[in-house]
Write a protein that holds these residues in place. Structure first.
Motif, PDB file in Angstrom:
ATOM      1  N   LYS A   1       4.787   5.404  17.781  1.00 19.49           N
ATOM      2  CA  LYS A   1       3.839   6.481  17.465  1.00 19.49           C
ATOM      3  C   LYS A   1       4.493   7.430  16.483  1.00 19.49           C
ATOM      4  O   LYS A   1       5.665   7.785  16.609  1.00 19.49           O
TER       5      LYS A   1
ATOM      6  N   CYS B   1       6.871  -3.273   7.666  1.00 18.57           N
ATOM      7  CA  CYS B   1       6.369  -2.063   8.323  1.00 18.57           C
ATOM      8  C   CYS B   1       4.940  -1.812   7.840  1.00 18.57           C
ATOM      9  O   CYS B   1       4.693  -1.796   6.634  1.00 18.57           O
ATOM     10  N   VAL B   2       4.036  -1.588   8.806  1.00 21.58           N
ATOM     11  CA  VAL B   2       2.639  -1.336   8.485  1.00 21.58           C
ATOM     12  C   VAL B   2       2.135  -0.232   9.408  1.00 21.58           C
ATOM     13  O   VAL B   2       2.388  -0.260  10.614  1.00 21.58           O
ATOM     14  N   VAL B   3       1.440   0.752   8.827  1.00 24.53           N
ATOM     15  CA  VAL B   3       0.819   1.785   9.643  1.00 24.53           C
ATOM     16  C   VAL B   3      -0.521   1.235  10.118  1.00 24.53           C
ATOM     17  O   VAL B   3      -1.366   0.855   9.309  1.00 24.53           O
ATOM     18  N   VAL B   4      -0.691   1.193  11.449  1.00 26.20           N
ATOM     19  CA  VAL B   4      -1.911   0.659  12.051  1.00 26.20           C
ATOM     20  C   VAL B   4      -2.483   1.676  13.032  1.00 26.20           C
ATOM     21  O   VAL B   4      -1.780   2.594  13.473  1.00 26.20           O
ATOM     22  N   GLU B   5      -3.730   1.532  13.378  1.00 25.65           N
ATOM     23  CA  GLU B   5      -4.365   2.355  14.408  1.00 25.65           C
ATOM     24  C   GLU B   5      -4.082   3.839  14.220  1.00 25.65           C
ATOM     25  O   GLU B   5      -3.619   4.521  15.133  1.00 25.65           O
TER      26      GLU B   5
ATOM     27  N   THR C   1       0.375   4.861  13.979  1.00 29.95           N
ATOM     28  CA  THR C   1       1.298   3.976  14.680  1.00 29.95           C
ATOM     29  C   THR C   1       1.971   3.081  13.651  1.00 29.95           C
ATOM     30  O   THR C   1       1.293   2.446  12.838  1.00 29.95           O
TER      31      THR C   1
ATOM     32  N   ASN D   1       0.852  -1.192   0.000  1.00 29.26           N
ATOM     33  CA  ASN D   1       0.000   0.000   0.000  1.00 29.26           C
ATOM     34  C   ASN D   1       0.882   1.234   0.000  1.00 29.26           C
ATOM     35  O   ASN D   1       1.797   1.340   0.819  1.00 29.26           O
TER      36      ASN D   1
ATOM     37  N   ASN E   1       7.731  -5.473  12.149  1.00 33.15           N
ATOM     38  CA  ASN E   1       7.875  -6.890  12.476  1.00 33.15           C
ATOM     39  C   ASN E   1       9.053  -7.480  11.716  1.00 33.15           C
ATOM     40  O   ASN E   1       9.198  -7.276  10.508  1.00 33.15           O
TER      41      ASN E   1
ATOM     42  N   LYS F   1       9.155  -7.564  17.383  1.00 30.40           N
ATOM     43  CA  LYS F   1       8.022  -6.750  16.949  1.00 30.40           C
ATOM     44  C   LYS F   1       8.004  -5.499  17.816  1.00 30.40           C
ATOM     45  O   LYS F   1       8.316  -5.557  19.001  1.00 30.40           O
TER      46      LYS F   1
ATOM     47  N   ALA G   1       3.819  -0.212  12.950  1.00 24.68           N
ATOM     48  CA  ALA G   1       4.118  -1.542  13.484  1.00 24.68           C
ATOM     49  C   ALA G   1       5.236  -2.139  12.638  1.00 24.68           C
ATOM     50  O   ALA G   1       5.137  -2.195  11.411  1.00 24.68           O
TER      51      ALA G   1
ATOM     52  N   LYS H   1       6.007  -1.244  18.067  1.00 24.40           N
ATOM     53  CA  LYS H   1       5.122  -0.208  17.535  1.00 24.40           C
ATOM     54  C   LYS H   1       5.674   1.143  17.967  1.00 24.40           C
ATOM     55  O   LYS H   1       6.099   1.305  19.110  1.00 24.40           O
TER      56      LYS H   1
END
Length: 189
Positions: free
Chosen positions: A85, A65-69, A72, A40, A76, A81, A74, A83
């Protein structure tokens, strides 16, 4: 940076098949790109010290790397792992593209020594900002660095690439500093 906290961050932008990293203090900017499997596209800024500290501890070549919430990041890998901000990429200052007419290519050979030869002579105090920098002049295939704190001066030389602009100079100490030193020696072959 207290006045603009986003300057403590690295801008990470995923686009196409590349991840682009950018950092700036509004006077100097650094950009780096690398090939990656981008699922993405998007951008976020991550605190530089936390991000680089975590990445330096990794023993694995693979990092997801993934942008979550919301904001944030994340991260892995096979062994860990975490996270972190983040701050929105929209708050990051725009970094201008390089002006090709004013850019040069430098061989890394000899450059660290030239920087080391002069950086100690730049003034460590900001009371006279004009003396706190290093003057850089490109003349043909020669790069001249000059620094002074007002009581002495130092000069260093390095080879510039073929794309160097004749007579181009920049810096905080002024062109007169280079001329006063007579730093016109040719780089060693």
């Amino acid at each position: 940076n207290v006045t603009l906290p986003v300057l403590n961050n690295i801008l990470i932008r995923c686009q196409g098949k590349k991840v682009h990293f950018s950092a700036t203090n509004l006077e100097l900017a650094v950009n780096y790109s690398m090939e990656a499997e981008v699922v993405n596209e998007g951008a976020v800024t991550v605190p530089a010290k936390l991000f680089s500290g975590y990445v330096n501890l990794l023993k694995d070549d693979q990092l997801e790397c993934v942008v979550v919430e919301g904001l944030t990041l994340a991260m892995n890998s096979a062994g860990s792992k975490t996270k972190i901000k983040c701050i929105s990429a929209d708050e990051y200052p725009t970094i201008s593209a390089l002006d090709e007419e004013l850019s040069i290519e430098l061989a890394s050979e000899g450059l660290p020594e030239a920087i080391q030869q002069v950086s100690f002579a730049a003034s460590p105090m900001n009371t006279r900002p004009v003396l706190a920098g290093v003057y850089v002049q490109v003349e043909g295939a020669q790069l001249t660095l000059v620094a002074t704190a007002g009581w002495g001066a130092a000069a260093g030389l390095a080879a510039a690439g073929a794309g160097a602009a004749a007579g181009a100079g920049a810096g905080l100490t002024g062109a007169a500093a280079g001329a006063a030193l007579g730093a016109t020696m040719a780089p060693s072959q």
